[in-house]
Enzyme design. Sequence first.
Site, PDB file in Angstrom:
ATOM      1  N   SER A 211     -10.291  -1.236   6.633  1.00 28.23           N
ATOM      2  CA  SER A 211      -9.672  -0.970   5.301  1.00 28.23           C
ATOM      3  C   SER A 211      -8.690  -2.267   4.854  1.00 28.23           C
ATOM      4  O   SER A 211      -8.313  -1.987   3.464  1.00 28.23           O
ATOM      5  CB  SER A 211      -8.577   0.200   5.523  1.00 28.23           C
ATOM      6  OG  SER A 211      -9.206   1.413   5.296  1.00 28.23           O
TER       7      SER A 211
ATOM      8  N   LYS B  96       1.006  -1.153   0.094  1.00 29.54           N
ATOM      9  CA  LYS B  96       0.090  -0.124  -0.180  1.00 29.54           C
ATOM     10  C   LYS B  96       0.928   1.238  -0.118  1.00 29.54           C
ATOM     11  O   LYS B  96       1.970   1.172   0.518  1.00 29.54           O
ATOM     12  CB  LYS B  96      -0.970  -0.198   0.998  1.00 29.54           C
ATOM     13  CG  LYS B  96      -2.121   0.849   1.253  1.00 29.54           C
ATOM     14  CD  LYS B  96      -3.093   0.714   2.423  1.00 29.54           C
ATOM     15  CE  LYS B  96      -4.015   1.713   2.577  1.00 29.54           C
ATOM     16  NZ  LYS B  96      -5.015   1.422   3.747  1.00 29.54           N
TER      17      LYS B  96
ATOM     18  N   SER C 145      -9.836   1.321   2.517  1.00 26.42           N
ATOM     19  CA  SER C 145      -9.295   2.298   1.658  1.00 26.42           C
ATOM     20  C   SER C 145      -7.786   1.405   1.156  1.00 26.42           C
ATOM     21  O   SER C 145      -7.318   2.019   0.088  1.00 26.42           O
ATOM     22  CB  SER C 145      -8.375   3.116   2.777  1.00 26.42           C
ATOM     23  OG  SER C 145      -7.456   2.630   3.526  1.00 26.42           O
TER      24      SER C 145
END
Lengths: 489, 514, 94
Positions: free
Chosen positions: B173, B74, B149
């Site tokens: 997330s 990420k 996310s």
Amino acid sequence: MTEYEPVIGLEIHVQLATKTKMFCGCELVFGDPPNTHTCQVCLGMPGTLPVVNAEAIRLGLMIGAAFGGKLAERLVFHRKSYFYPDLPKGYQISQFDEPLVDGGRLGDVGLERVHVEEDAAKLTHAGASGRIGGSTSSVVDYNRGGTPLAEIVTLPEIRSAEQASSWLRLLRETLRQLGVSDVNMEEGSLRCDANISIRPVGDTGLGTKTELKNMNSFRFIEQGINAEVARQISLVRAGERVQQETLHFDPRTGSITSLRSKEGSHDYRYFPEPDMPPVAVPKELLESALASVPELPLERAERFRTELGLHEESARLLAFRRALGDYFEATLAAAGDDADKQQVANWIGNDLVRRLEALRRDDDASDDESSTDPAASKVTPQALAELVALVGAKTINRKAGEQVLDVLVAEGGSPAAIVEDKGLAAVGGADELRPVVQAALDANPDVVEKLRTGNMKPIGAIVGAVMKETKGRADGGEVTRLTREILGL
Amino acid sequence: MTDPTSLSVVEAASALRRGDLSQDELFGAYRERAAADDTNSFTWLADDLQAGLGDRDAAPGTDRPLAGVPLAVKDLFCVTGVPTASASNLLRGYLPPYTATAIARLQDAGATVLGKTNQDEFAMGSSNENSAFGPVLNPWDRTKVPGGSSGGSAAAVAAGLAPAAIGTDTGGSVRQPAALCGVVGLKPTYGSVSRYGMIAFASSLDQAGPITRNVEDAAALFRAMTGPADPNDMTSIGWTGNSPEIDLPTAERLDGVRIGVPTELLGEGIEPGVRASFDAALATAESLGATIVEVALPHARHALSAYYLLAPAEASSNLARFDGVRYGNRADIGQGGLVELYTKTRHDGFGPEVKRRIMLGTYALSSGFYDAYYRRAQQVRTKIVEDFAAVHQEVDLIATPTSPTVAWGLGERTDDPIAMYQADVTTLPQSLAGVPAISIPCGLSDGLPVGLQLSGAAFSEQAILDAAHALELAFAFDGSPARGADSGSVRDGSATASGVAELGAPDPTGKDAA
Amino acid sequence: MIDRDTVLHVATLSRLELRDDEIEPMARELSAVLGHLETIGELDLDGVEPTAHVLVERSALRADEPRPSLPREQALDQAPDASDDGFRVPSPQA
Ligand SMILES: [Mg+2]
Ligand SMILES: [Zn+2]
């Protein structure tokens, strides 16, 4: 007309004498080139986290222990938010409702709290070359950013500017002797803000206070507080009200200006630091802090007075300058139990200190107090003890003693040898002195006449004549005694 | 020889160890797939294996069980010299001088960073539409969101662009995008994985976790990410489970396992198709020997309120450092002074959702509102922690649907923050309690994956992974429709591809970030 | 519930510029969200300790041992406006 009295509380920020910063491992070095002691943590780079320096906590606990405050069992930090380029994260990690130390007292002033926090960075104006597009710029140096600070907050118990500055001197000396900080006001390792209000004499309430920021010498603190008190009194007398605000004192002009930020109101939005769970103060750390607190100036002065019988003034002088106190005790140890302790104190506190200070002025060196540390001079405690003993035994007189001290300060050595070498020994024994006194009396019949009538005033002439003859090595008291004896007075 | 990208992490690692496959071969195969990605999952791709390893050695060894395994990471994880922007324009082009501990531990285990993955800006969002790099498309249906996310991470794994990914979970997330993309996502116990080097959203909630094709891989990656406490993170306590280390799960049965179902989280808002899959999953669990009981989490319905006060409050403070002074992009302020430096830089640099949360959080902490909002939310958090503690006196695990719905259409909820926030309603309670939870795919609804969430008490990851492994075997979920870009689920590829271009999607293979 | 003035005040505290056309929508959205979150106002939470952190007290202090700092070039390397030795900002006095 109503009389007003000032009500003053102090907030002192002290840089703690750790090797590294509060929340990262960057080394603390004063005066190095800008931004050479920074890392991702103290630059507030994304993703970085604070890790508390145990030594900063230990030093904070020592301060608390020295003041007799209540020491926290756990560490809880909060964030204090505001935007300024010297604050890399947009918040300062500080303490809020659970300070490291609660309460305490030093001398005549009570303490509200002591808490630990991180220092801000330094912002300097770039000067003319720093002009970009017509507007001036500043440059941020993050070397100082993240230095561990103890913030010491007093109760509003101070009633005059003079009391504020003398208490601050006591605080500085206490912290110095604790060894927790360099307490150097010029370098900013001790900084003082004052909260000031006034009230009619006799009232017990508190008026609206103003905060006078960052006064960097004892003199400016006195001047600043006096100026602010005068300003508040004239405001109130003119029927106006004191506004709560932050002020700056300009020592050059003596004027006070408002620092009220043009960027809007302050709302620090304190909340618990979410990057740090509450931390239990480790037992070893607490024990180490308690064990490291030495005898502090007020306690030592009290001991010198009550146990050694020194005068108040000598006791304070020797206790408030730790190096002098230590040297004094070393000299006493060398002098033995029979020594006249007040005499030893006098020789160190007056004669020796004056000579060492003169020496420093000649060197034109720094005004760093270690250069008048007698332990660093050529006069050993043994030598000084011997000197005091020689004078005490009247082997030499005081004047000759001072000459011996001159030599000791300049060259070191042993007092006995110096006395021998320079022929300073008192023309002591009555046998040696009697003929000299007799000769002086014979040479001054008019003086003898007056003395016989009981008027002892002219004895000085006889003493003077004997001194001249013995090149100052005679003891004045002994000359008087012999005169009386010879004349049968 | 089989396509190396068909292998799981554990399979690939053993093929590499045996020498059946070379590290460069595996890396190259994924690099090629990722470069051809049409889901906008990546923001940056490593040129070669060594670029993603830093200065570490990938030679296989007992201490390097993941030697040669490429991972999608990420964007909010700092990696030395690798563009790290947390999908924000404010940080676009930022090159950190250090590597996040969680990633460094994976690299120490031999894994290499294949690329950085797209996400919601500063991890704020549940659909991956709040990204400066444009939205990520769900590989199951490119007109749908992947969840957020960690949307890019989940989509990359679902699309077979990486064998596994590392995401972060603040309120769901990792779990929610894993559910919406039909892959496995583990949110570990708060404190078990270091947060150092993760660009913070909400410090007291953020936790890094793996997103994988199967439960075994999740265990293998989690084992490498955790370990001893990190001296750079005071919230890291490392692995403190019953066993010295996580074992790869092998369980096939659930005998003696007590699973609680909290009625409070199964009310309105759960789509019928999701509910049907969930009920079927419970029946499967029972058939494997588990006991299903109803449990009460009376304050769980307030988790959303508490979370959307606490997380923005922490975020408003965590994001105060983005001021255009030391790093990141400064707005053009002309003759402006300090105030303009801050306000314009932050106006131009932050997207709308980030600004909304900064405002919300600042408000909740501001003078006069702290007690009514922030402090009250913390008190609700206390009640939620107590609820979970009480329930775990009775049961080992708690089961809920991971998300009340399957993946929704791109743009469908962007104008309605409340509808968007509702997407996290089933994952937030566990986040506030700090307990571990996994999402595994348990079926399809309207052709889109449904996730089952299993959570447990703090540091019960082993029990969660074991149960998830047994259920995974029984579900036999087929993740393959997600694989080919040529799958029938690409309904409107051309339209979305141009949509991405408009939104400024980067070319992850290029030097866009520089 | 959240009016224009409140939005402007909070924006100032947050150091966020809001253009004129951004103020009303922000007020509306914040009001809607806060209205939705207000359910926690109904709970009786008297005497409940707030939880700032789920982690229990622990000792994780750092020994006072220096670690290498960043070379200055690297510290300044990501700055939008750096001078030779520091980070340049508009003067606060300007
Ligand atoms: Mg302070
Ligand atoms: Zn540092």
